[in-house]
Design a protein around this motif. Sequence first.
Motif, mmCIF file in Angstrom:
data_model
loop_
_atom_site.group_PDB
_atom_site.id
_atom_site.type_symbol
_atom_site.label_atom_id
_atom_site.label_comp_id
_atom_site.label_asym_id
_atom_site.label_seq_id
_atom_site.Cartn_x
_atom_site.Cartn_y
_atom_site.Cartn_z
ATOM 1 N N ILE A 135 38.189 74.980 54.259
ATOM 2 C CA ILE A 135 38.705 74.605 55.575
ATOM 3 C C ILE A 135 39.957 73.747 55.451
ATOM 4 O O ILE A 135 40.833 73.767 56.319
ATOM 5 N N ASP A 136 40.041 72.987 54.372
ATOM 6 C CA ASP A 136 41.144 72.026 54.225
ATOM 7 C C ASP A 136 42.390 72.624 53.582
ATOM 8 O O ASP A 136 43.301 71.900 53.181
ATOM 9 N N LEU B 89 32.021 66.291 56.643
ATOM 10 C CA LEU B 89 33.101 67.234 56.940
ATOM 11 C C LEU B 89 34.007 67.429 55.730
ATOM 12 O O LEU B 89 34.411 68.557 55.418
ATOM 13 N N GLU B 90 34.339 66.347 55.027
ATOM 14 C CA GLU B 90 35.205 66.454 53.850
ATOM 15 C C GLU B 90 34.571 67.347 52.785
ATOM 16 O O GLU B 90 35.252 68.170 52.167
ATOM 17 N N ALA C 198 34.539 70.964 54.049
ATOM 18 C CA ALA C 198 35.917 71.470 54.069
ATOM 19 C C ALA C 198 36.385 71.847 52.674
ATOM 20 O O ALA C 198 37.034 72.889 52.473
ATOM 21 N N TYR D 289 36.376 75.081 65.517
ATOM 22 C CA TYR D 289 37.045 75.688 64.367
ATOM 23 C C TYR D 289 37.015 77.211 64.453
ATOM 24 O O TYR D 289 37.971 77.889 64.060
ATOM 25 N N VAL E 142 30.052 78.111 57.473
ATOM 26 C CA VAL E 142 30.502 76.771 57.861
ATOM 27 C C VAL E 142 29.463 76.111 58.764
ATOM 28 O O VAL E 142 29.120 74.932 58.599
ATOM 29 N N PHE F 181 43.715 71.034 60.489
ATOM 30 C CA PHE F 181 42.480 71.823 60.507
ATOM 31 C C PHE F 181 42.454 72.774 61.698
ATOM 32 O O PHE F 181 41.950 73.894 61.595
#
Length: 349
Positions: free
Chosen positions: A281-282, A272-273, A276, A162, A175, A7
């Motif tokens: 993001i992932d 977050l998952e 993302a 980030y 985000v 990340f």
Amino acid sequence: MHVPDGFINAPVSVATGVVAAAAVAVSLRGARRELDERTAPLAGLVAAFIFAVQMLNFPVAAGTSGHLLGGALAAILVGPFTGVLCVSVVLLMQGILFADGGLTALGVNITVMAVVTTVVAYTVFRGLVKLLPKKRRSITVSAFVAAVISVPAAAAAFTLVYAIGGTTDVPIGQVLTAMVGVHVLIGIGEAAITALTVGAVIAVRPDLVYGARGLTAPLKLRVGGELVDTPAAEPVPVAARSHRPVWLAGLAASLVLAGFVSFYASANPDGLEKVAADKGIDAKAEDHAAADSPLADYGVEGLTNSRISGGLAGVIGVGVTVVAGTGVFWAVRKRRTSETSPSQVGESV
């Protein structure tokens, strides 16, 4: 909010690693002033309890779940410096043994989940207890508010990291909005767990709650028309105030939560998952370096029954964390004792 590998780019990962290492070093020195012969083993228990409760993802909204971060809880129970160390021990155990949170992102995770949550929560907590009446209820209320604020603060801190070192080009404003929005909801769950736990400990042993020290106003009597402080009560012998019942009850609760209740945790992706996946993001996420660990993903390799596998992994995690945490805090306590010179001892006597 465990950040995986991939990340954050290498330079920023290294920089946050330096920040995390510095914070841990400062916390090791500060914890010497917070720990004594009773609180050192309790700090190890707090770390184990946080590990156990972090396995209990609770649903929040739109197919998203959340779990305790623990910074507020640790800071209020055992002190801010010790609190940073408690959460750091948990993150280290999770990253190495359970492949939860990237190893290259360990600095990011400690900075965001241990340092930011603890500092923000304890700052808010101390500000509130100075304003509210000196009562046990005020401690619980302050703990709730501090925990609520600490979680979106950590989400904002991750977004900042980030924005500086993210590996994909995504709209940071979106985000930030998504991260803070979902983590405000998660913060309510965090606050409820924190307030209930702090309240439970205060109800039976308020002397063991770091954040409640020095907050009890002396009882006053009216004598001759004037209010005077009542004579101080005789100190209760240490043996009569053993922390062992609290320690055993806390350990039993941690084992039950990790070994049994965790089976019923929400399977939805955490905050977050979810963000993302929604925001991309992932896109460059990497496989965990400890993916081949026999305890990866909170299961025991070779056990096909998911209930037994997850429960046993949780019990192992609690055991390893309480041993590692207690060892660290006893070492810190011993270092403080060894640094006390004979002349200082004589003066104190």
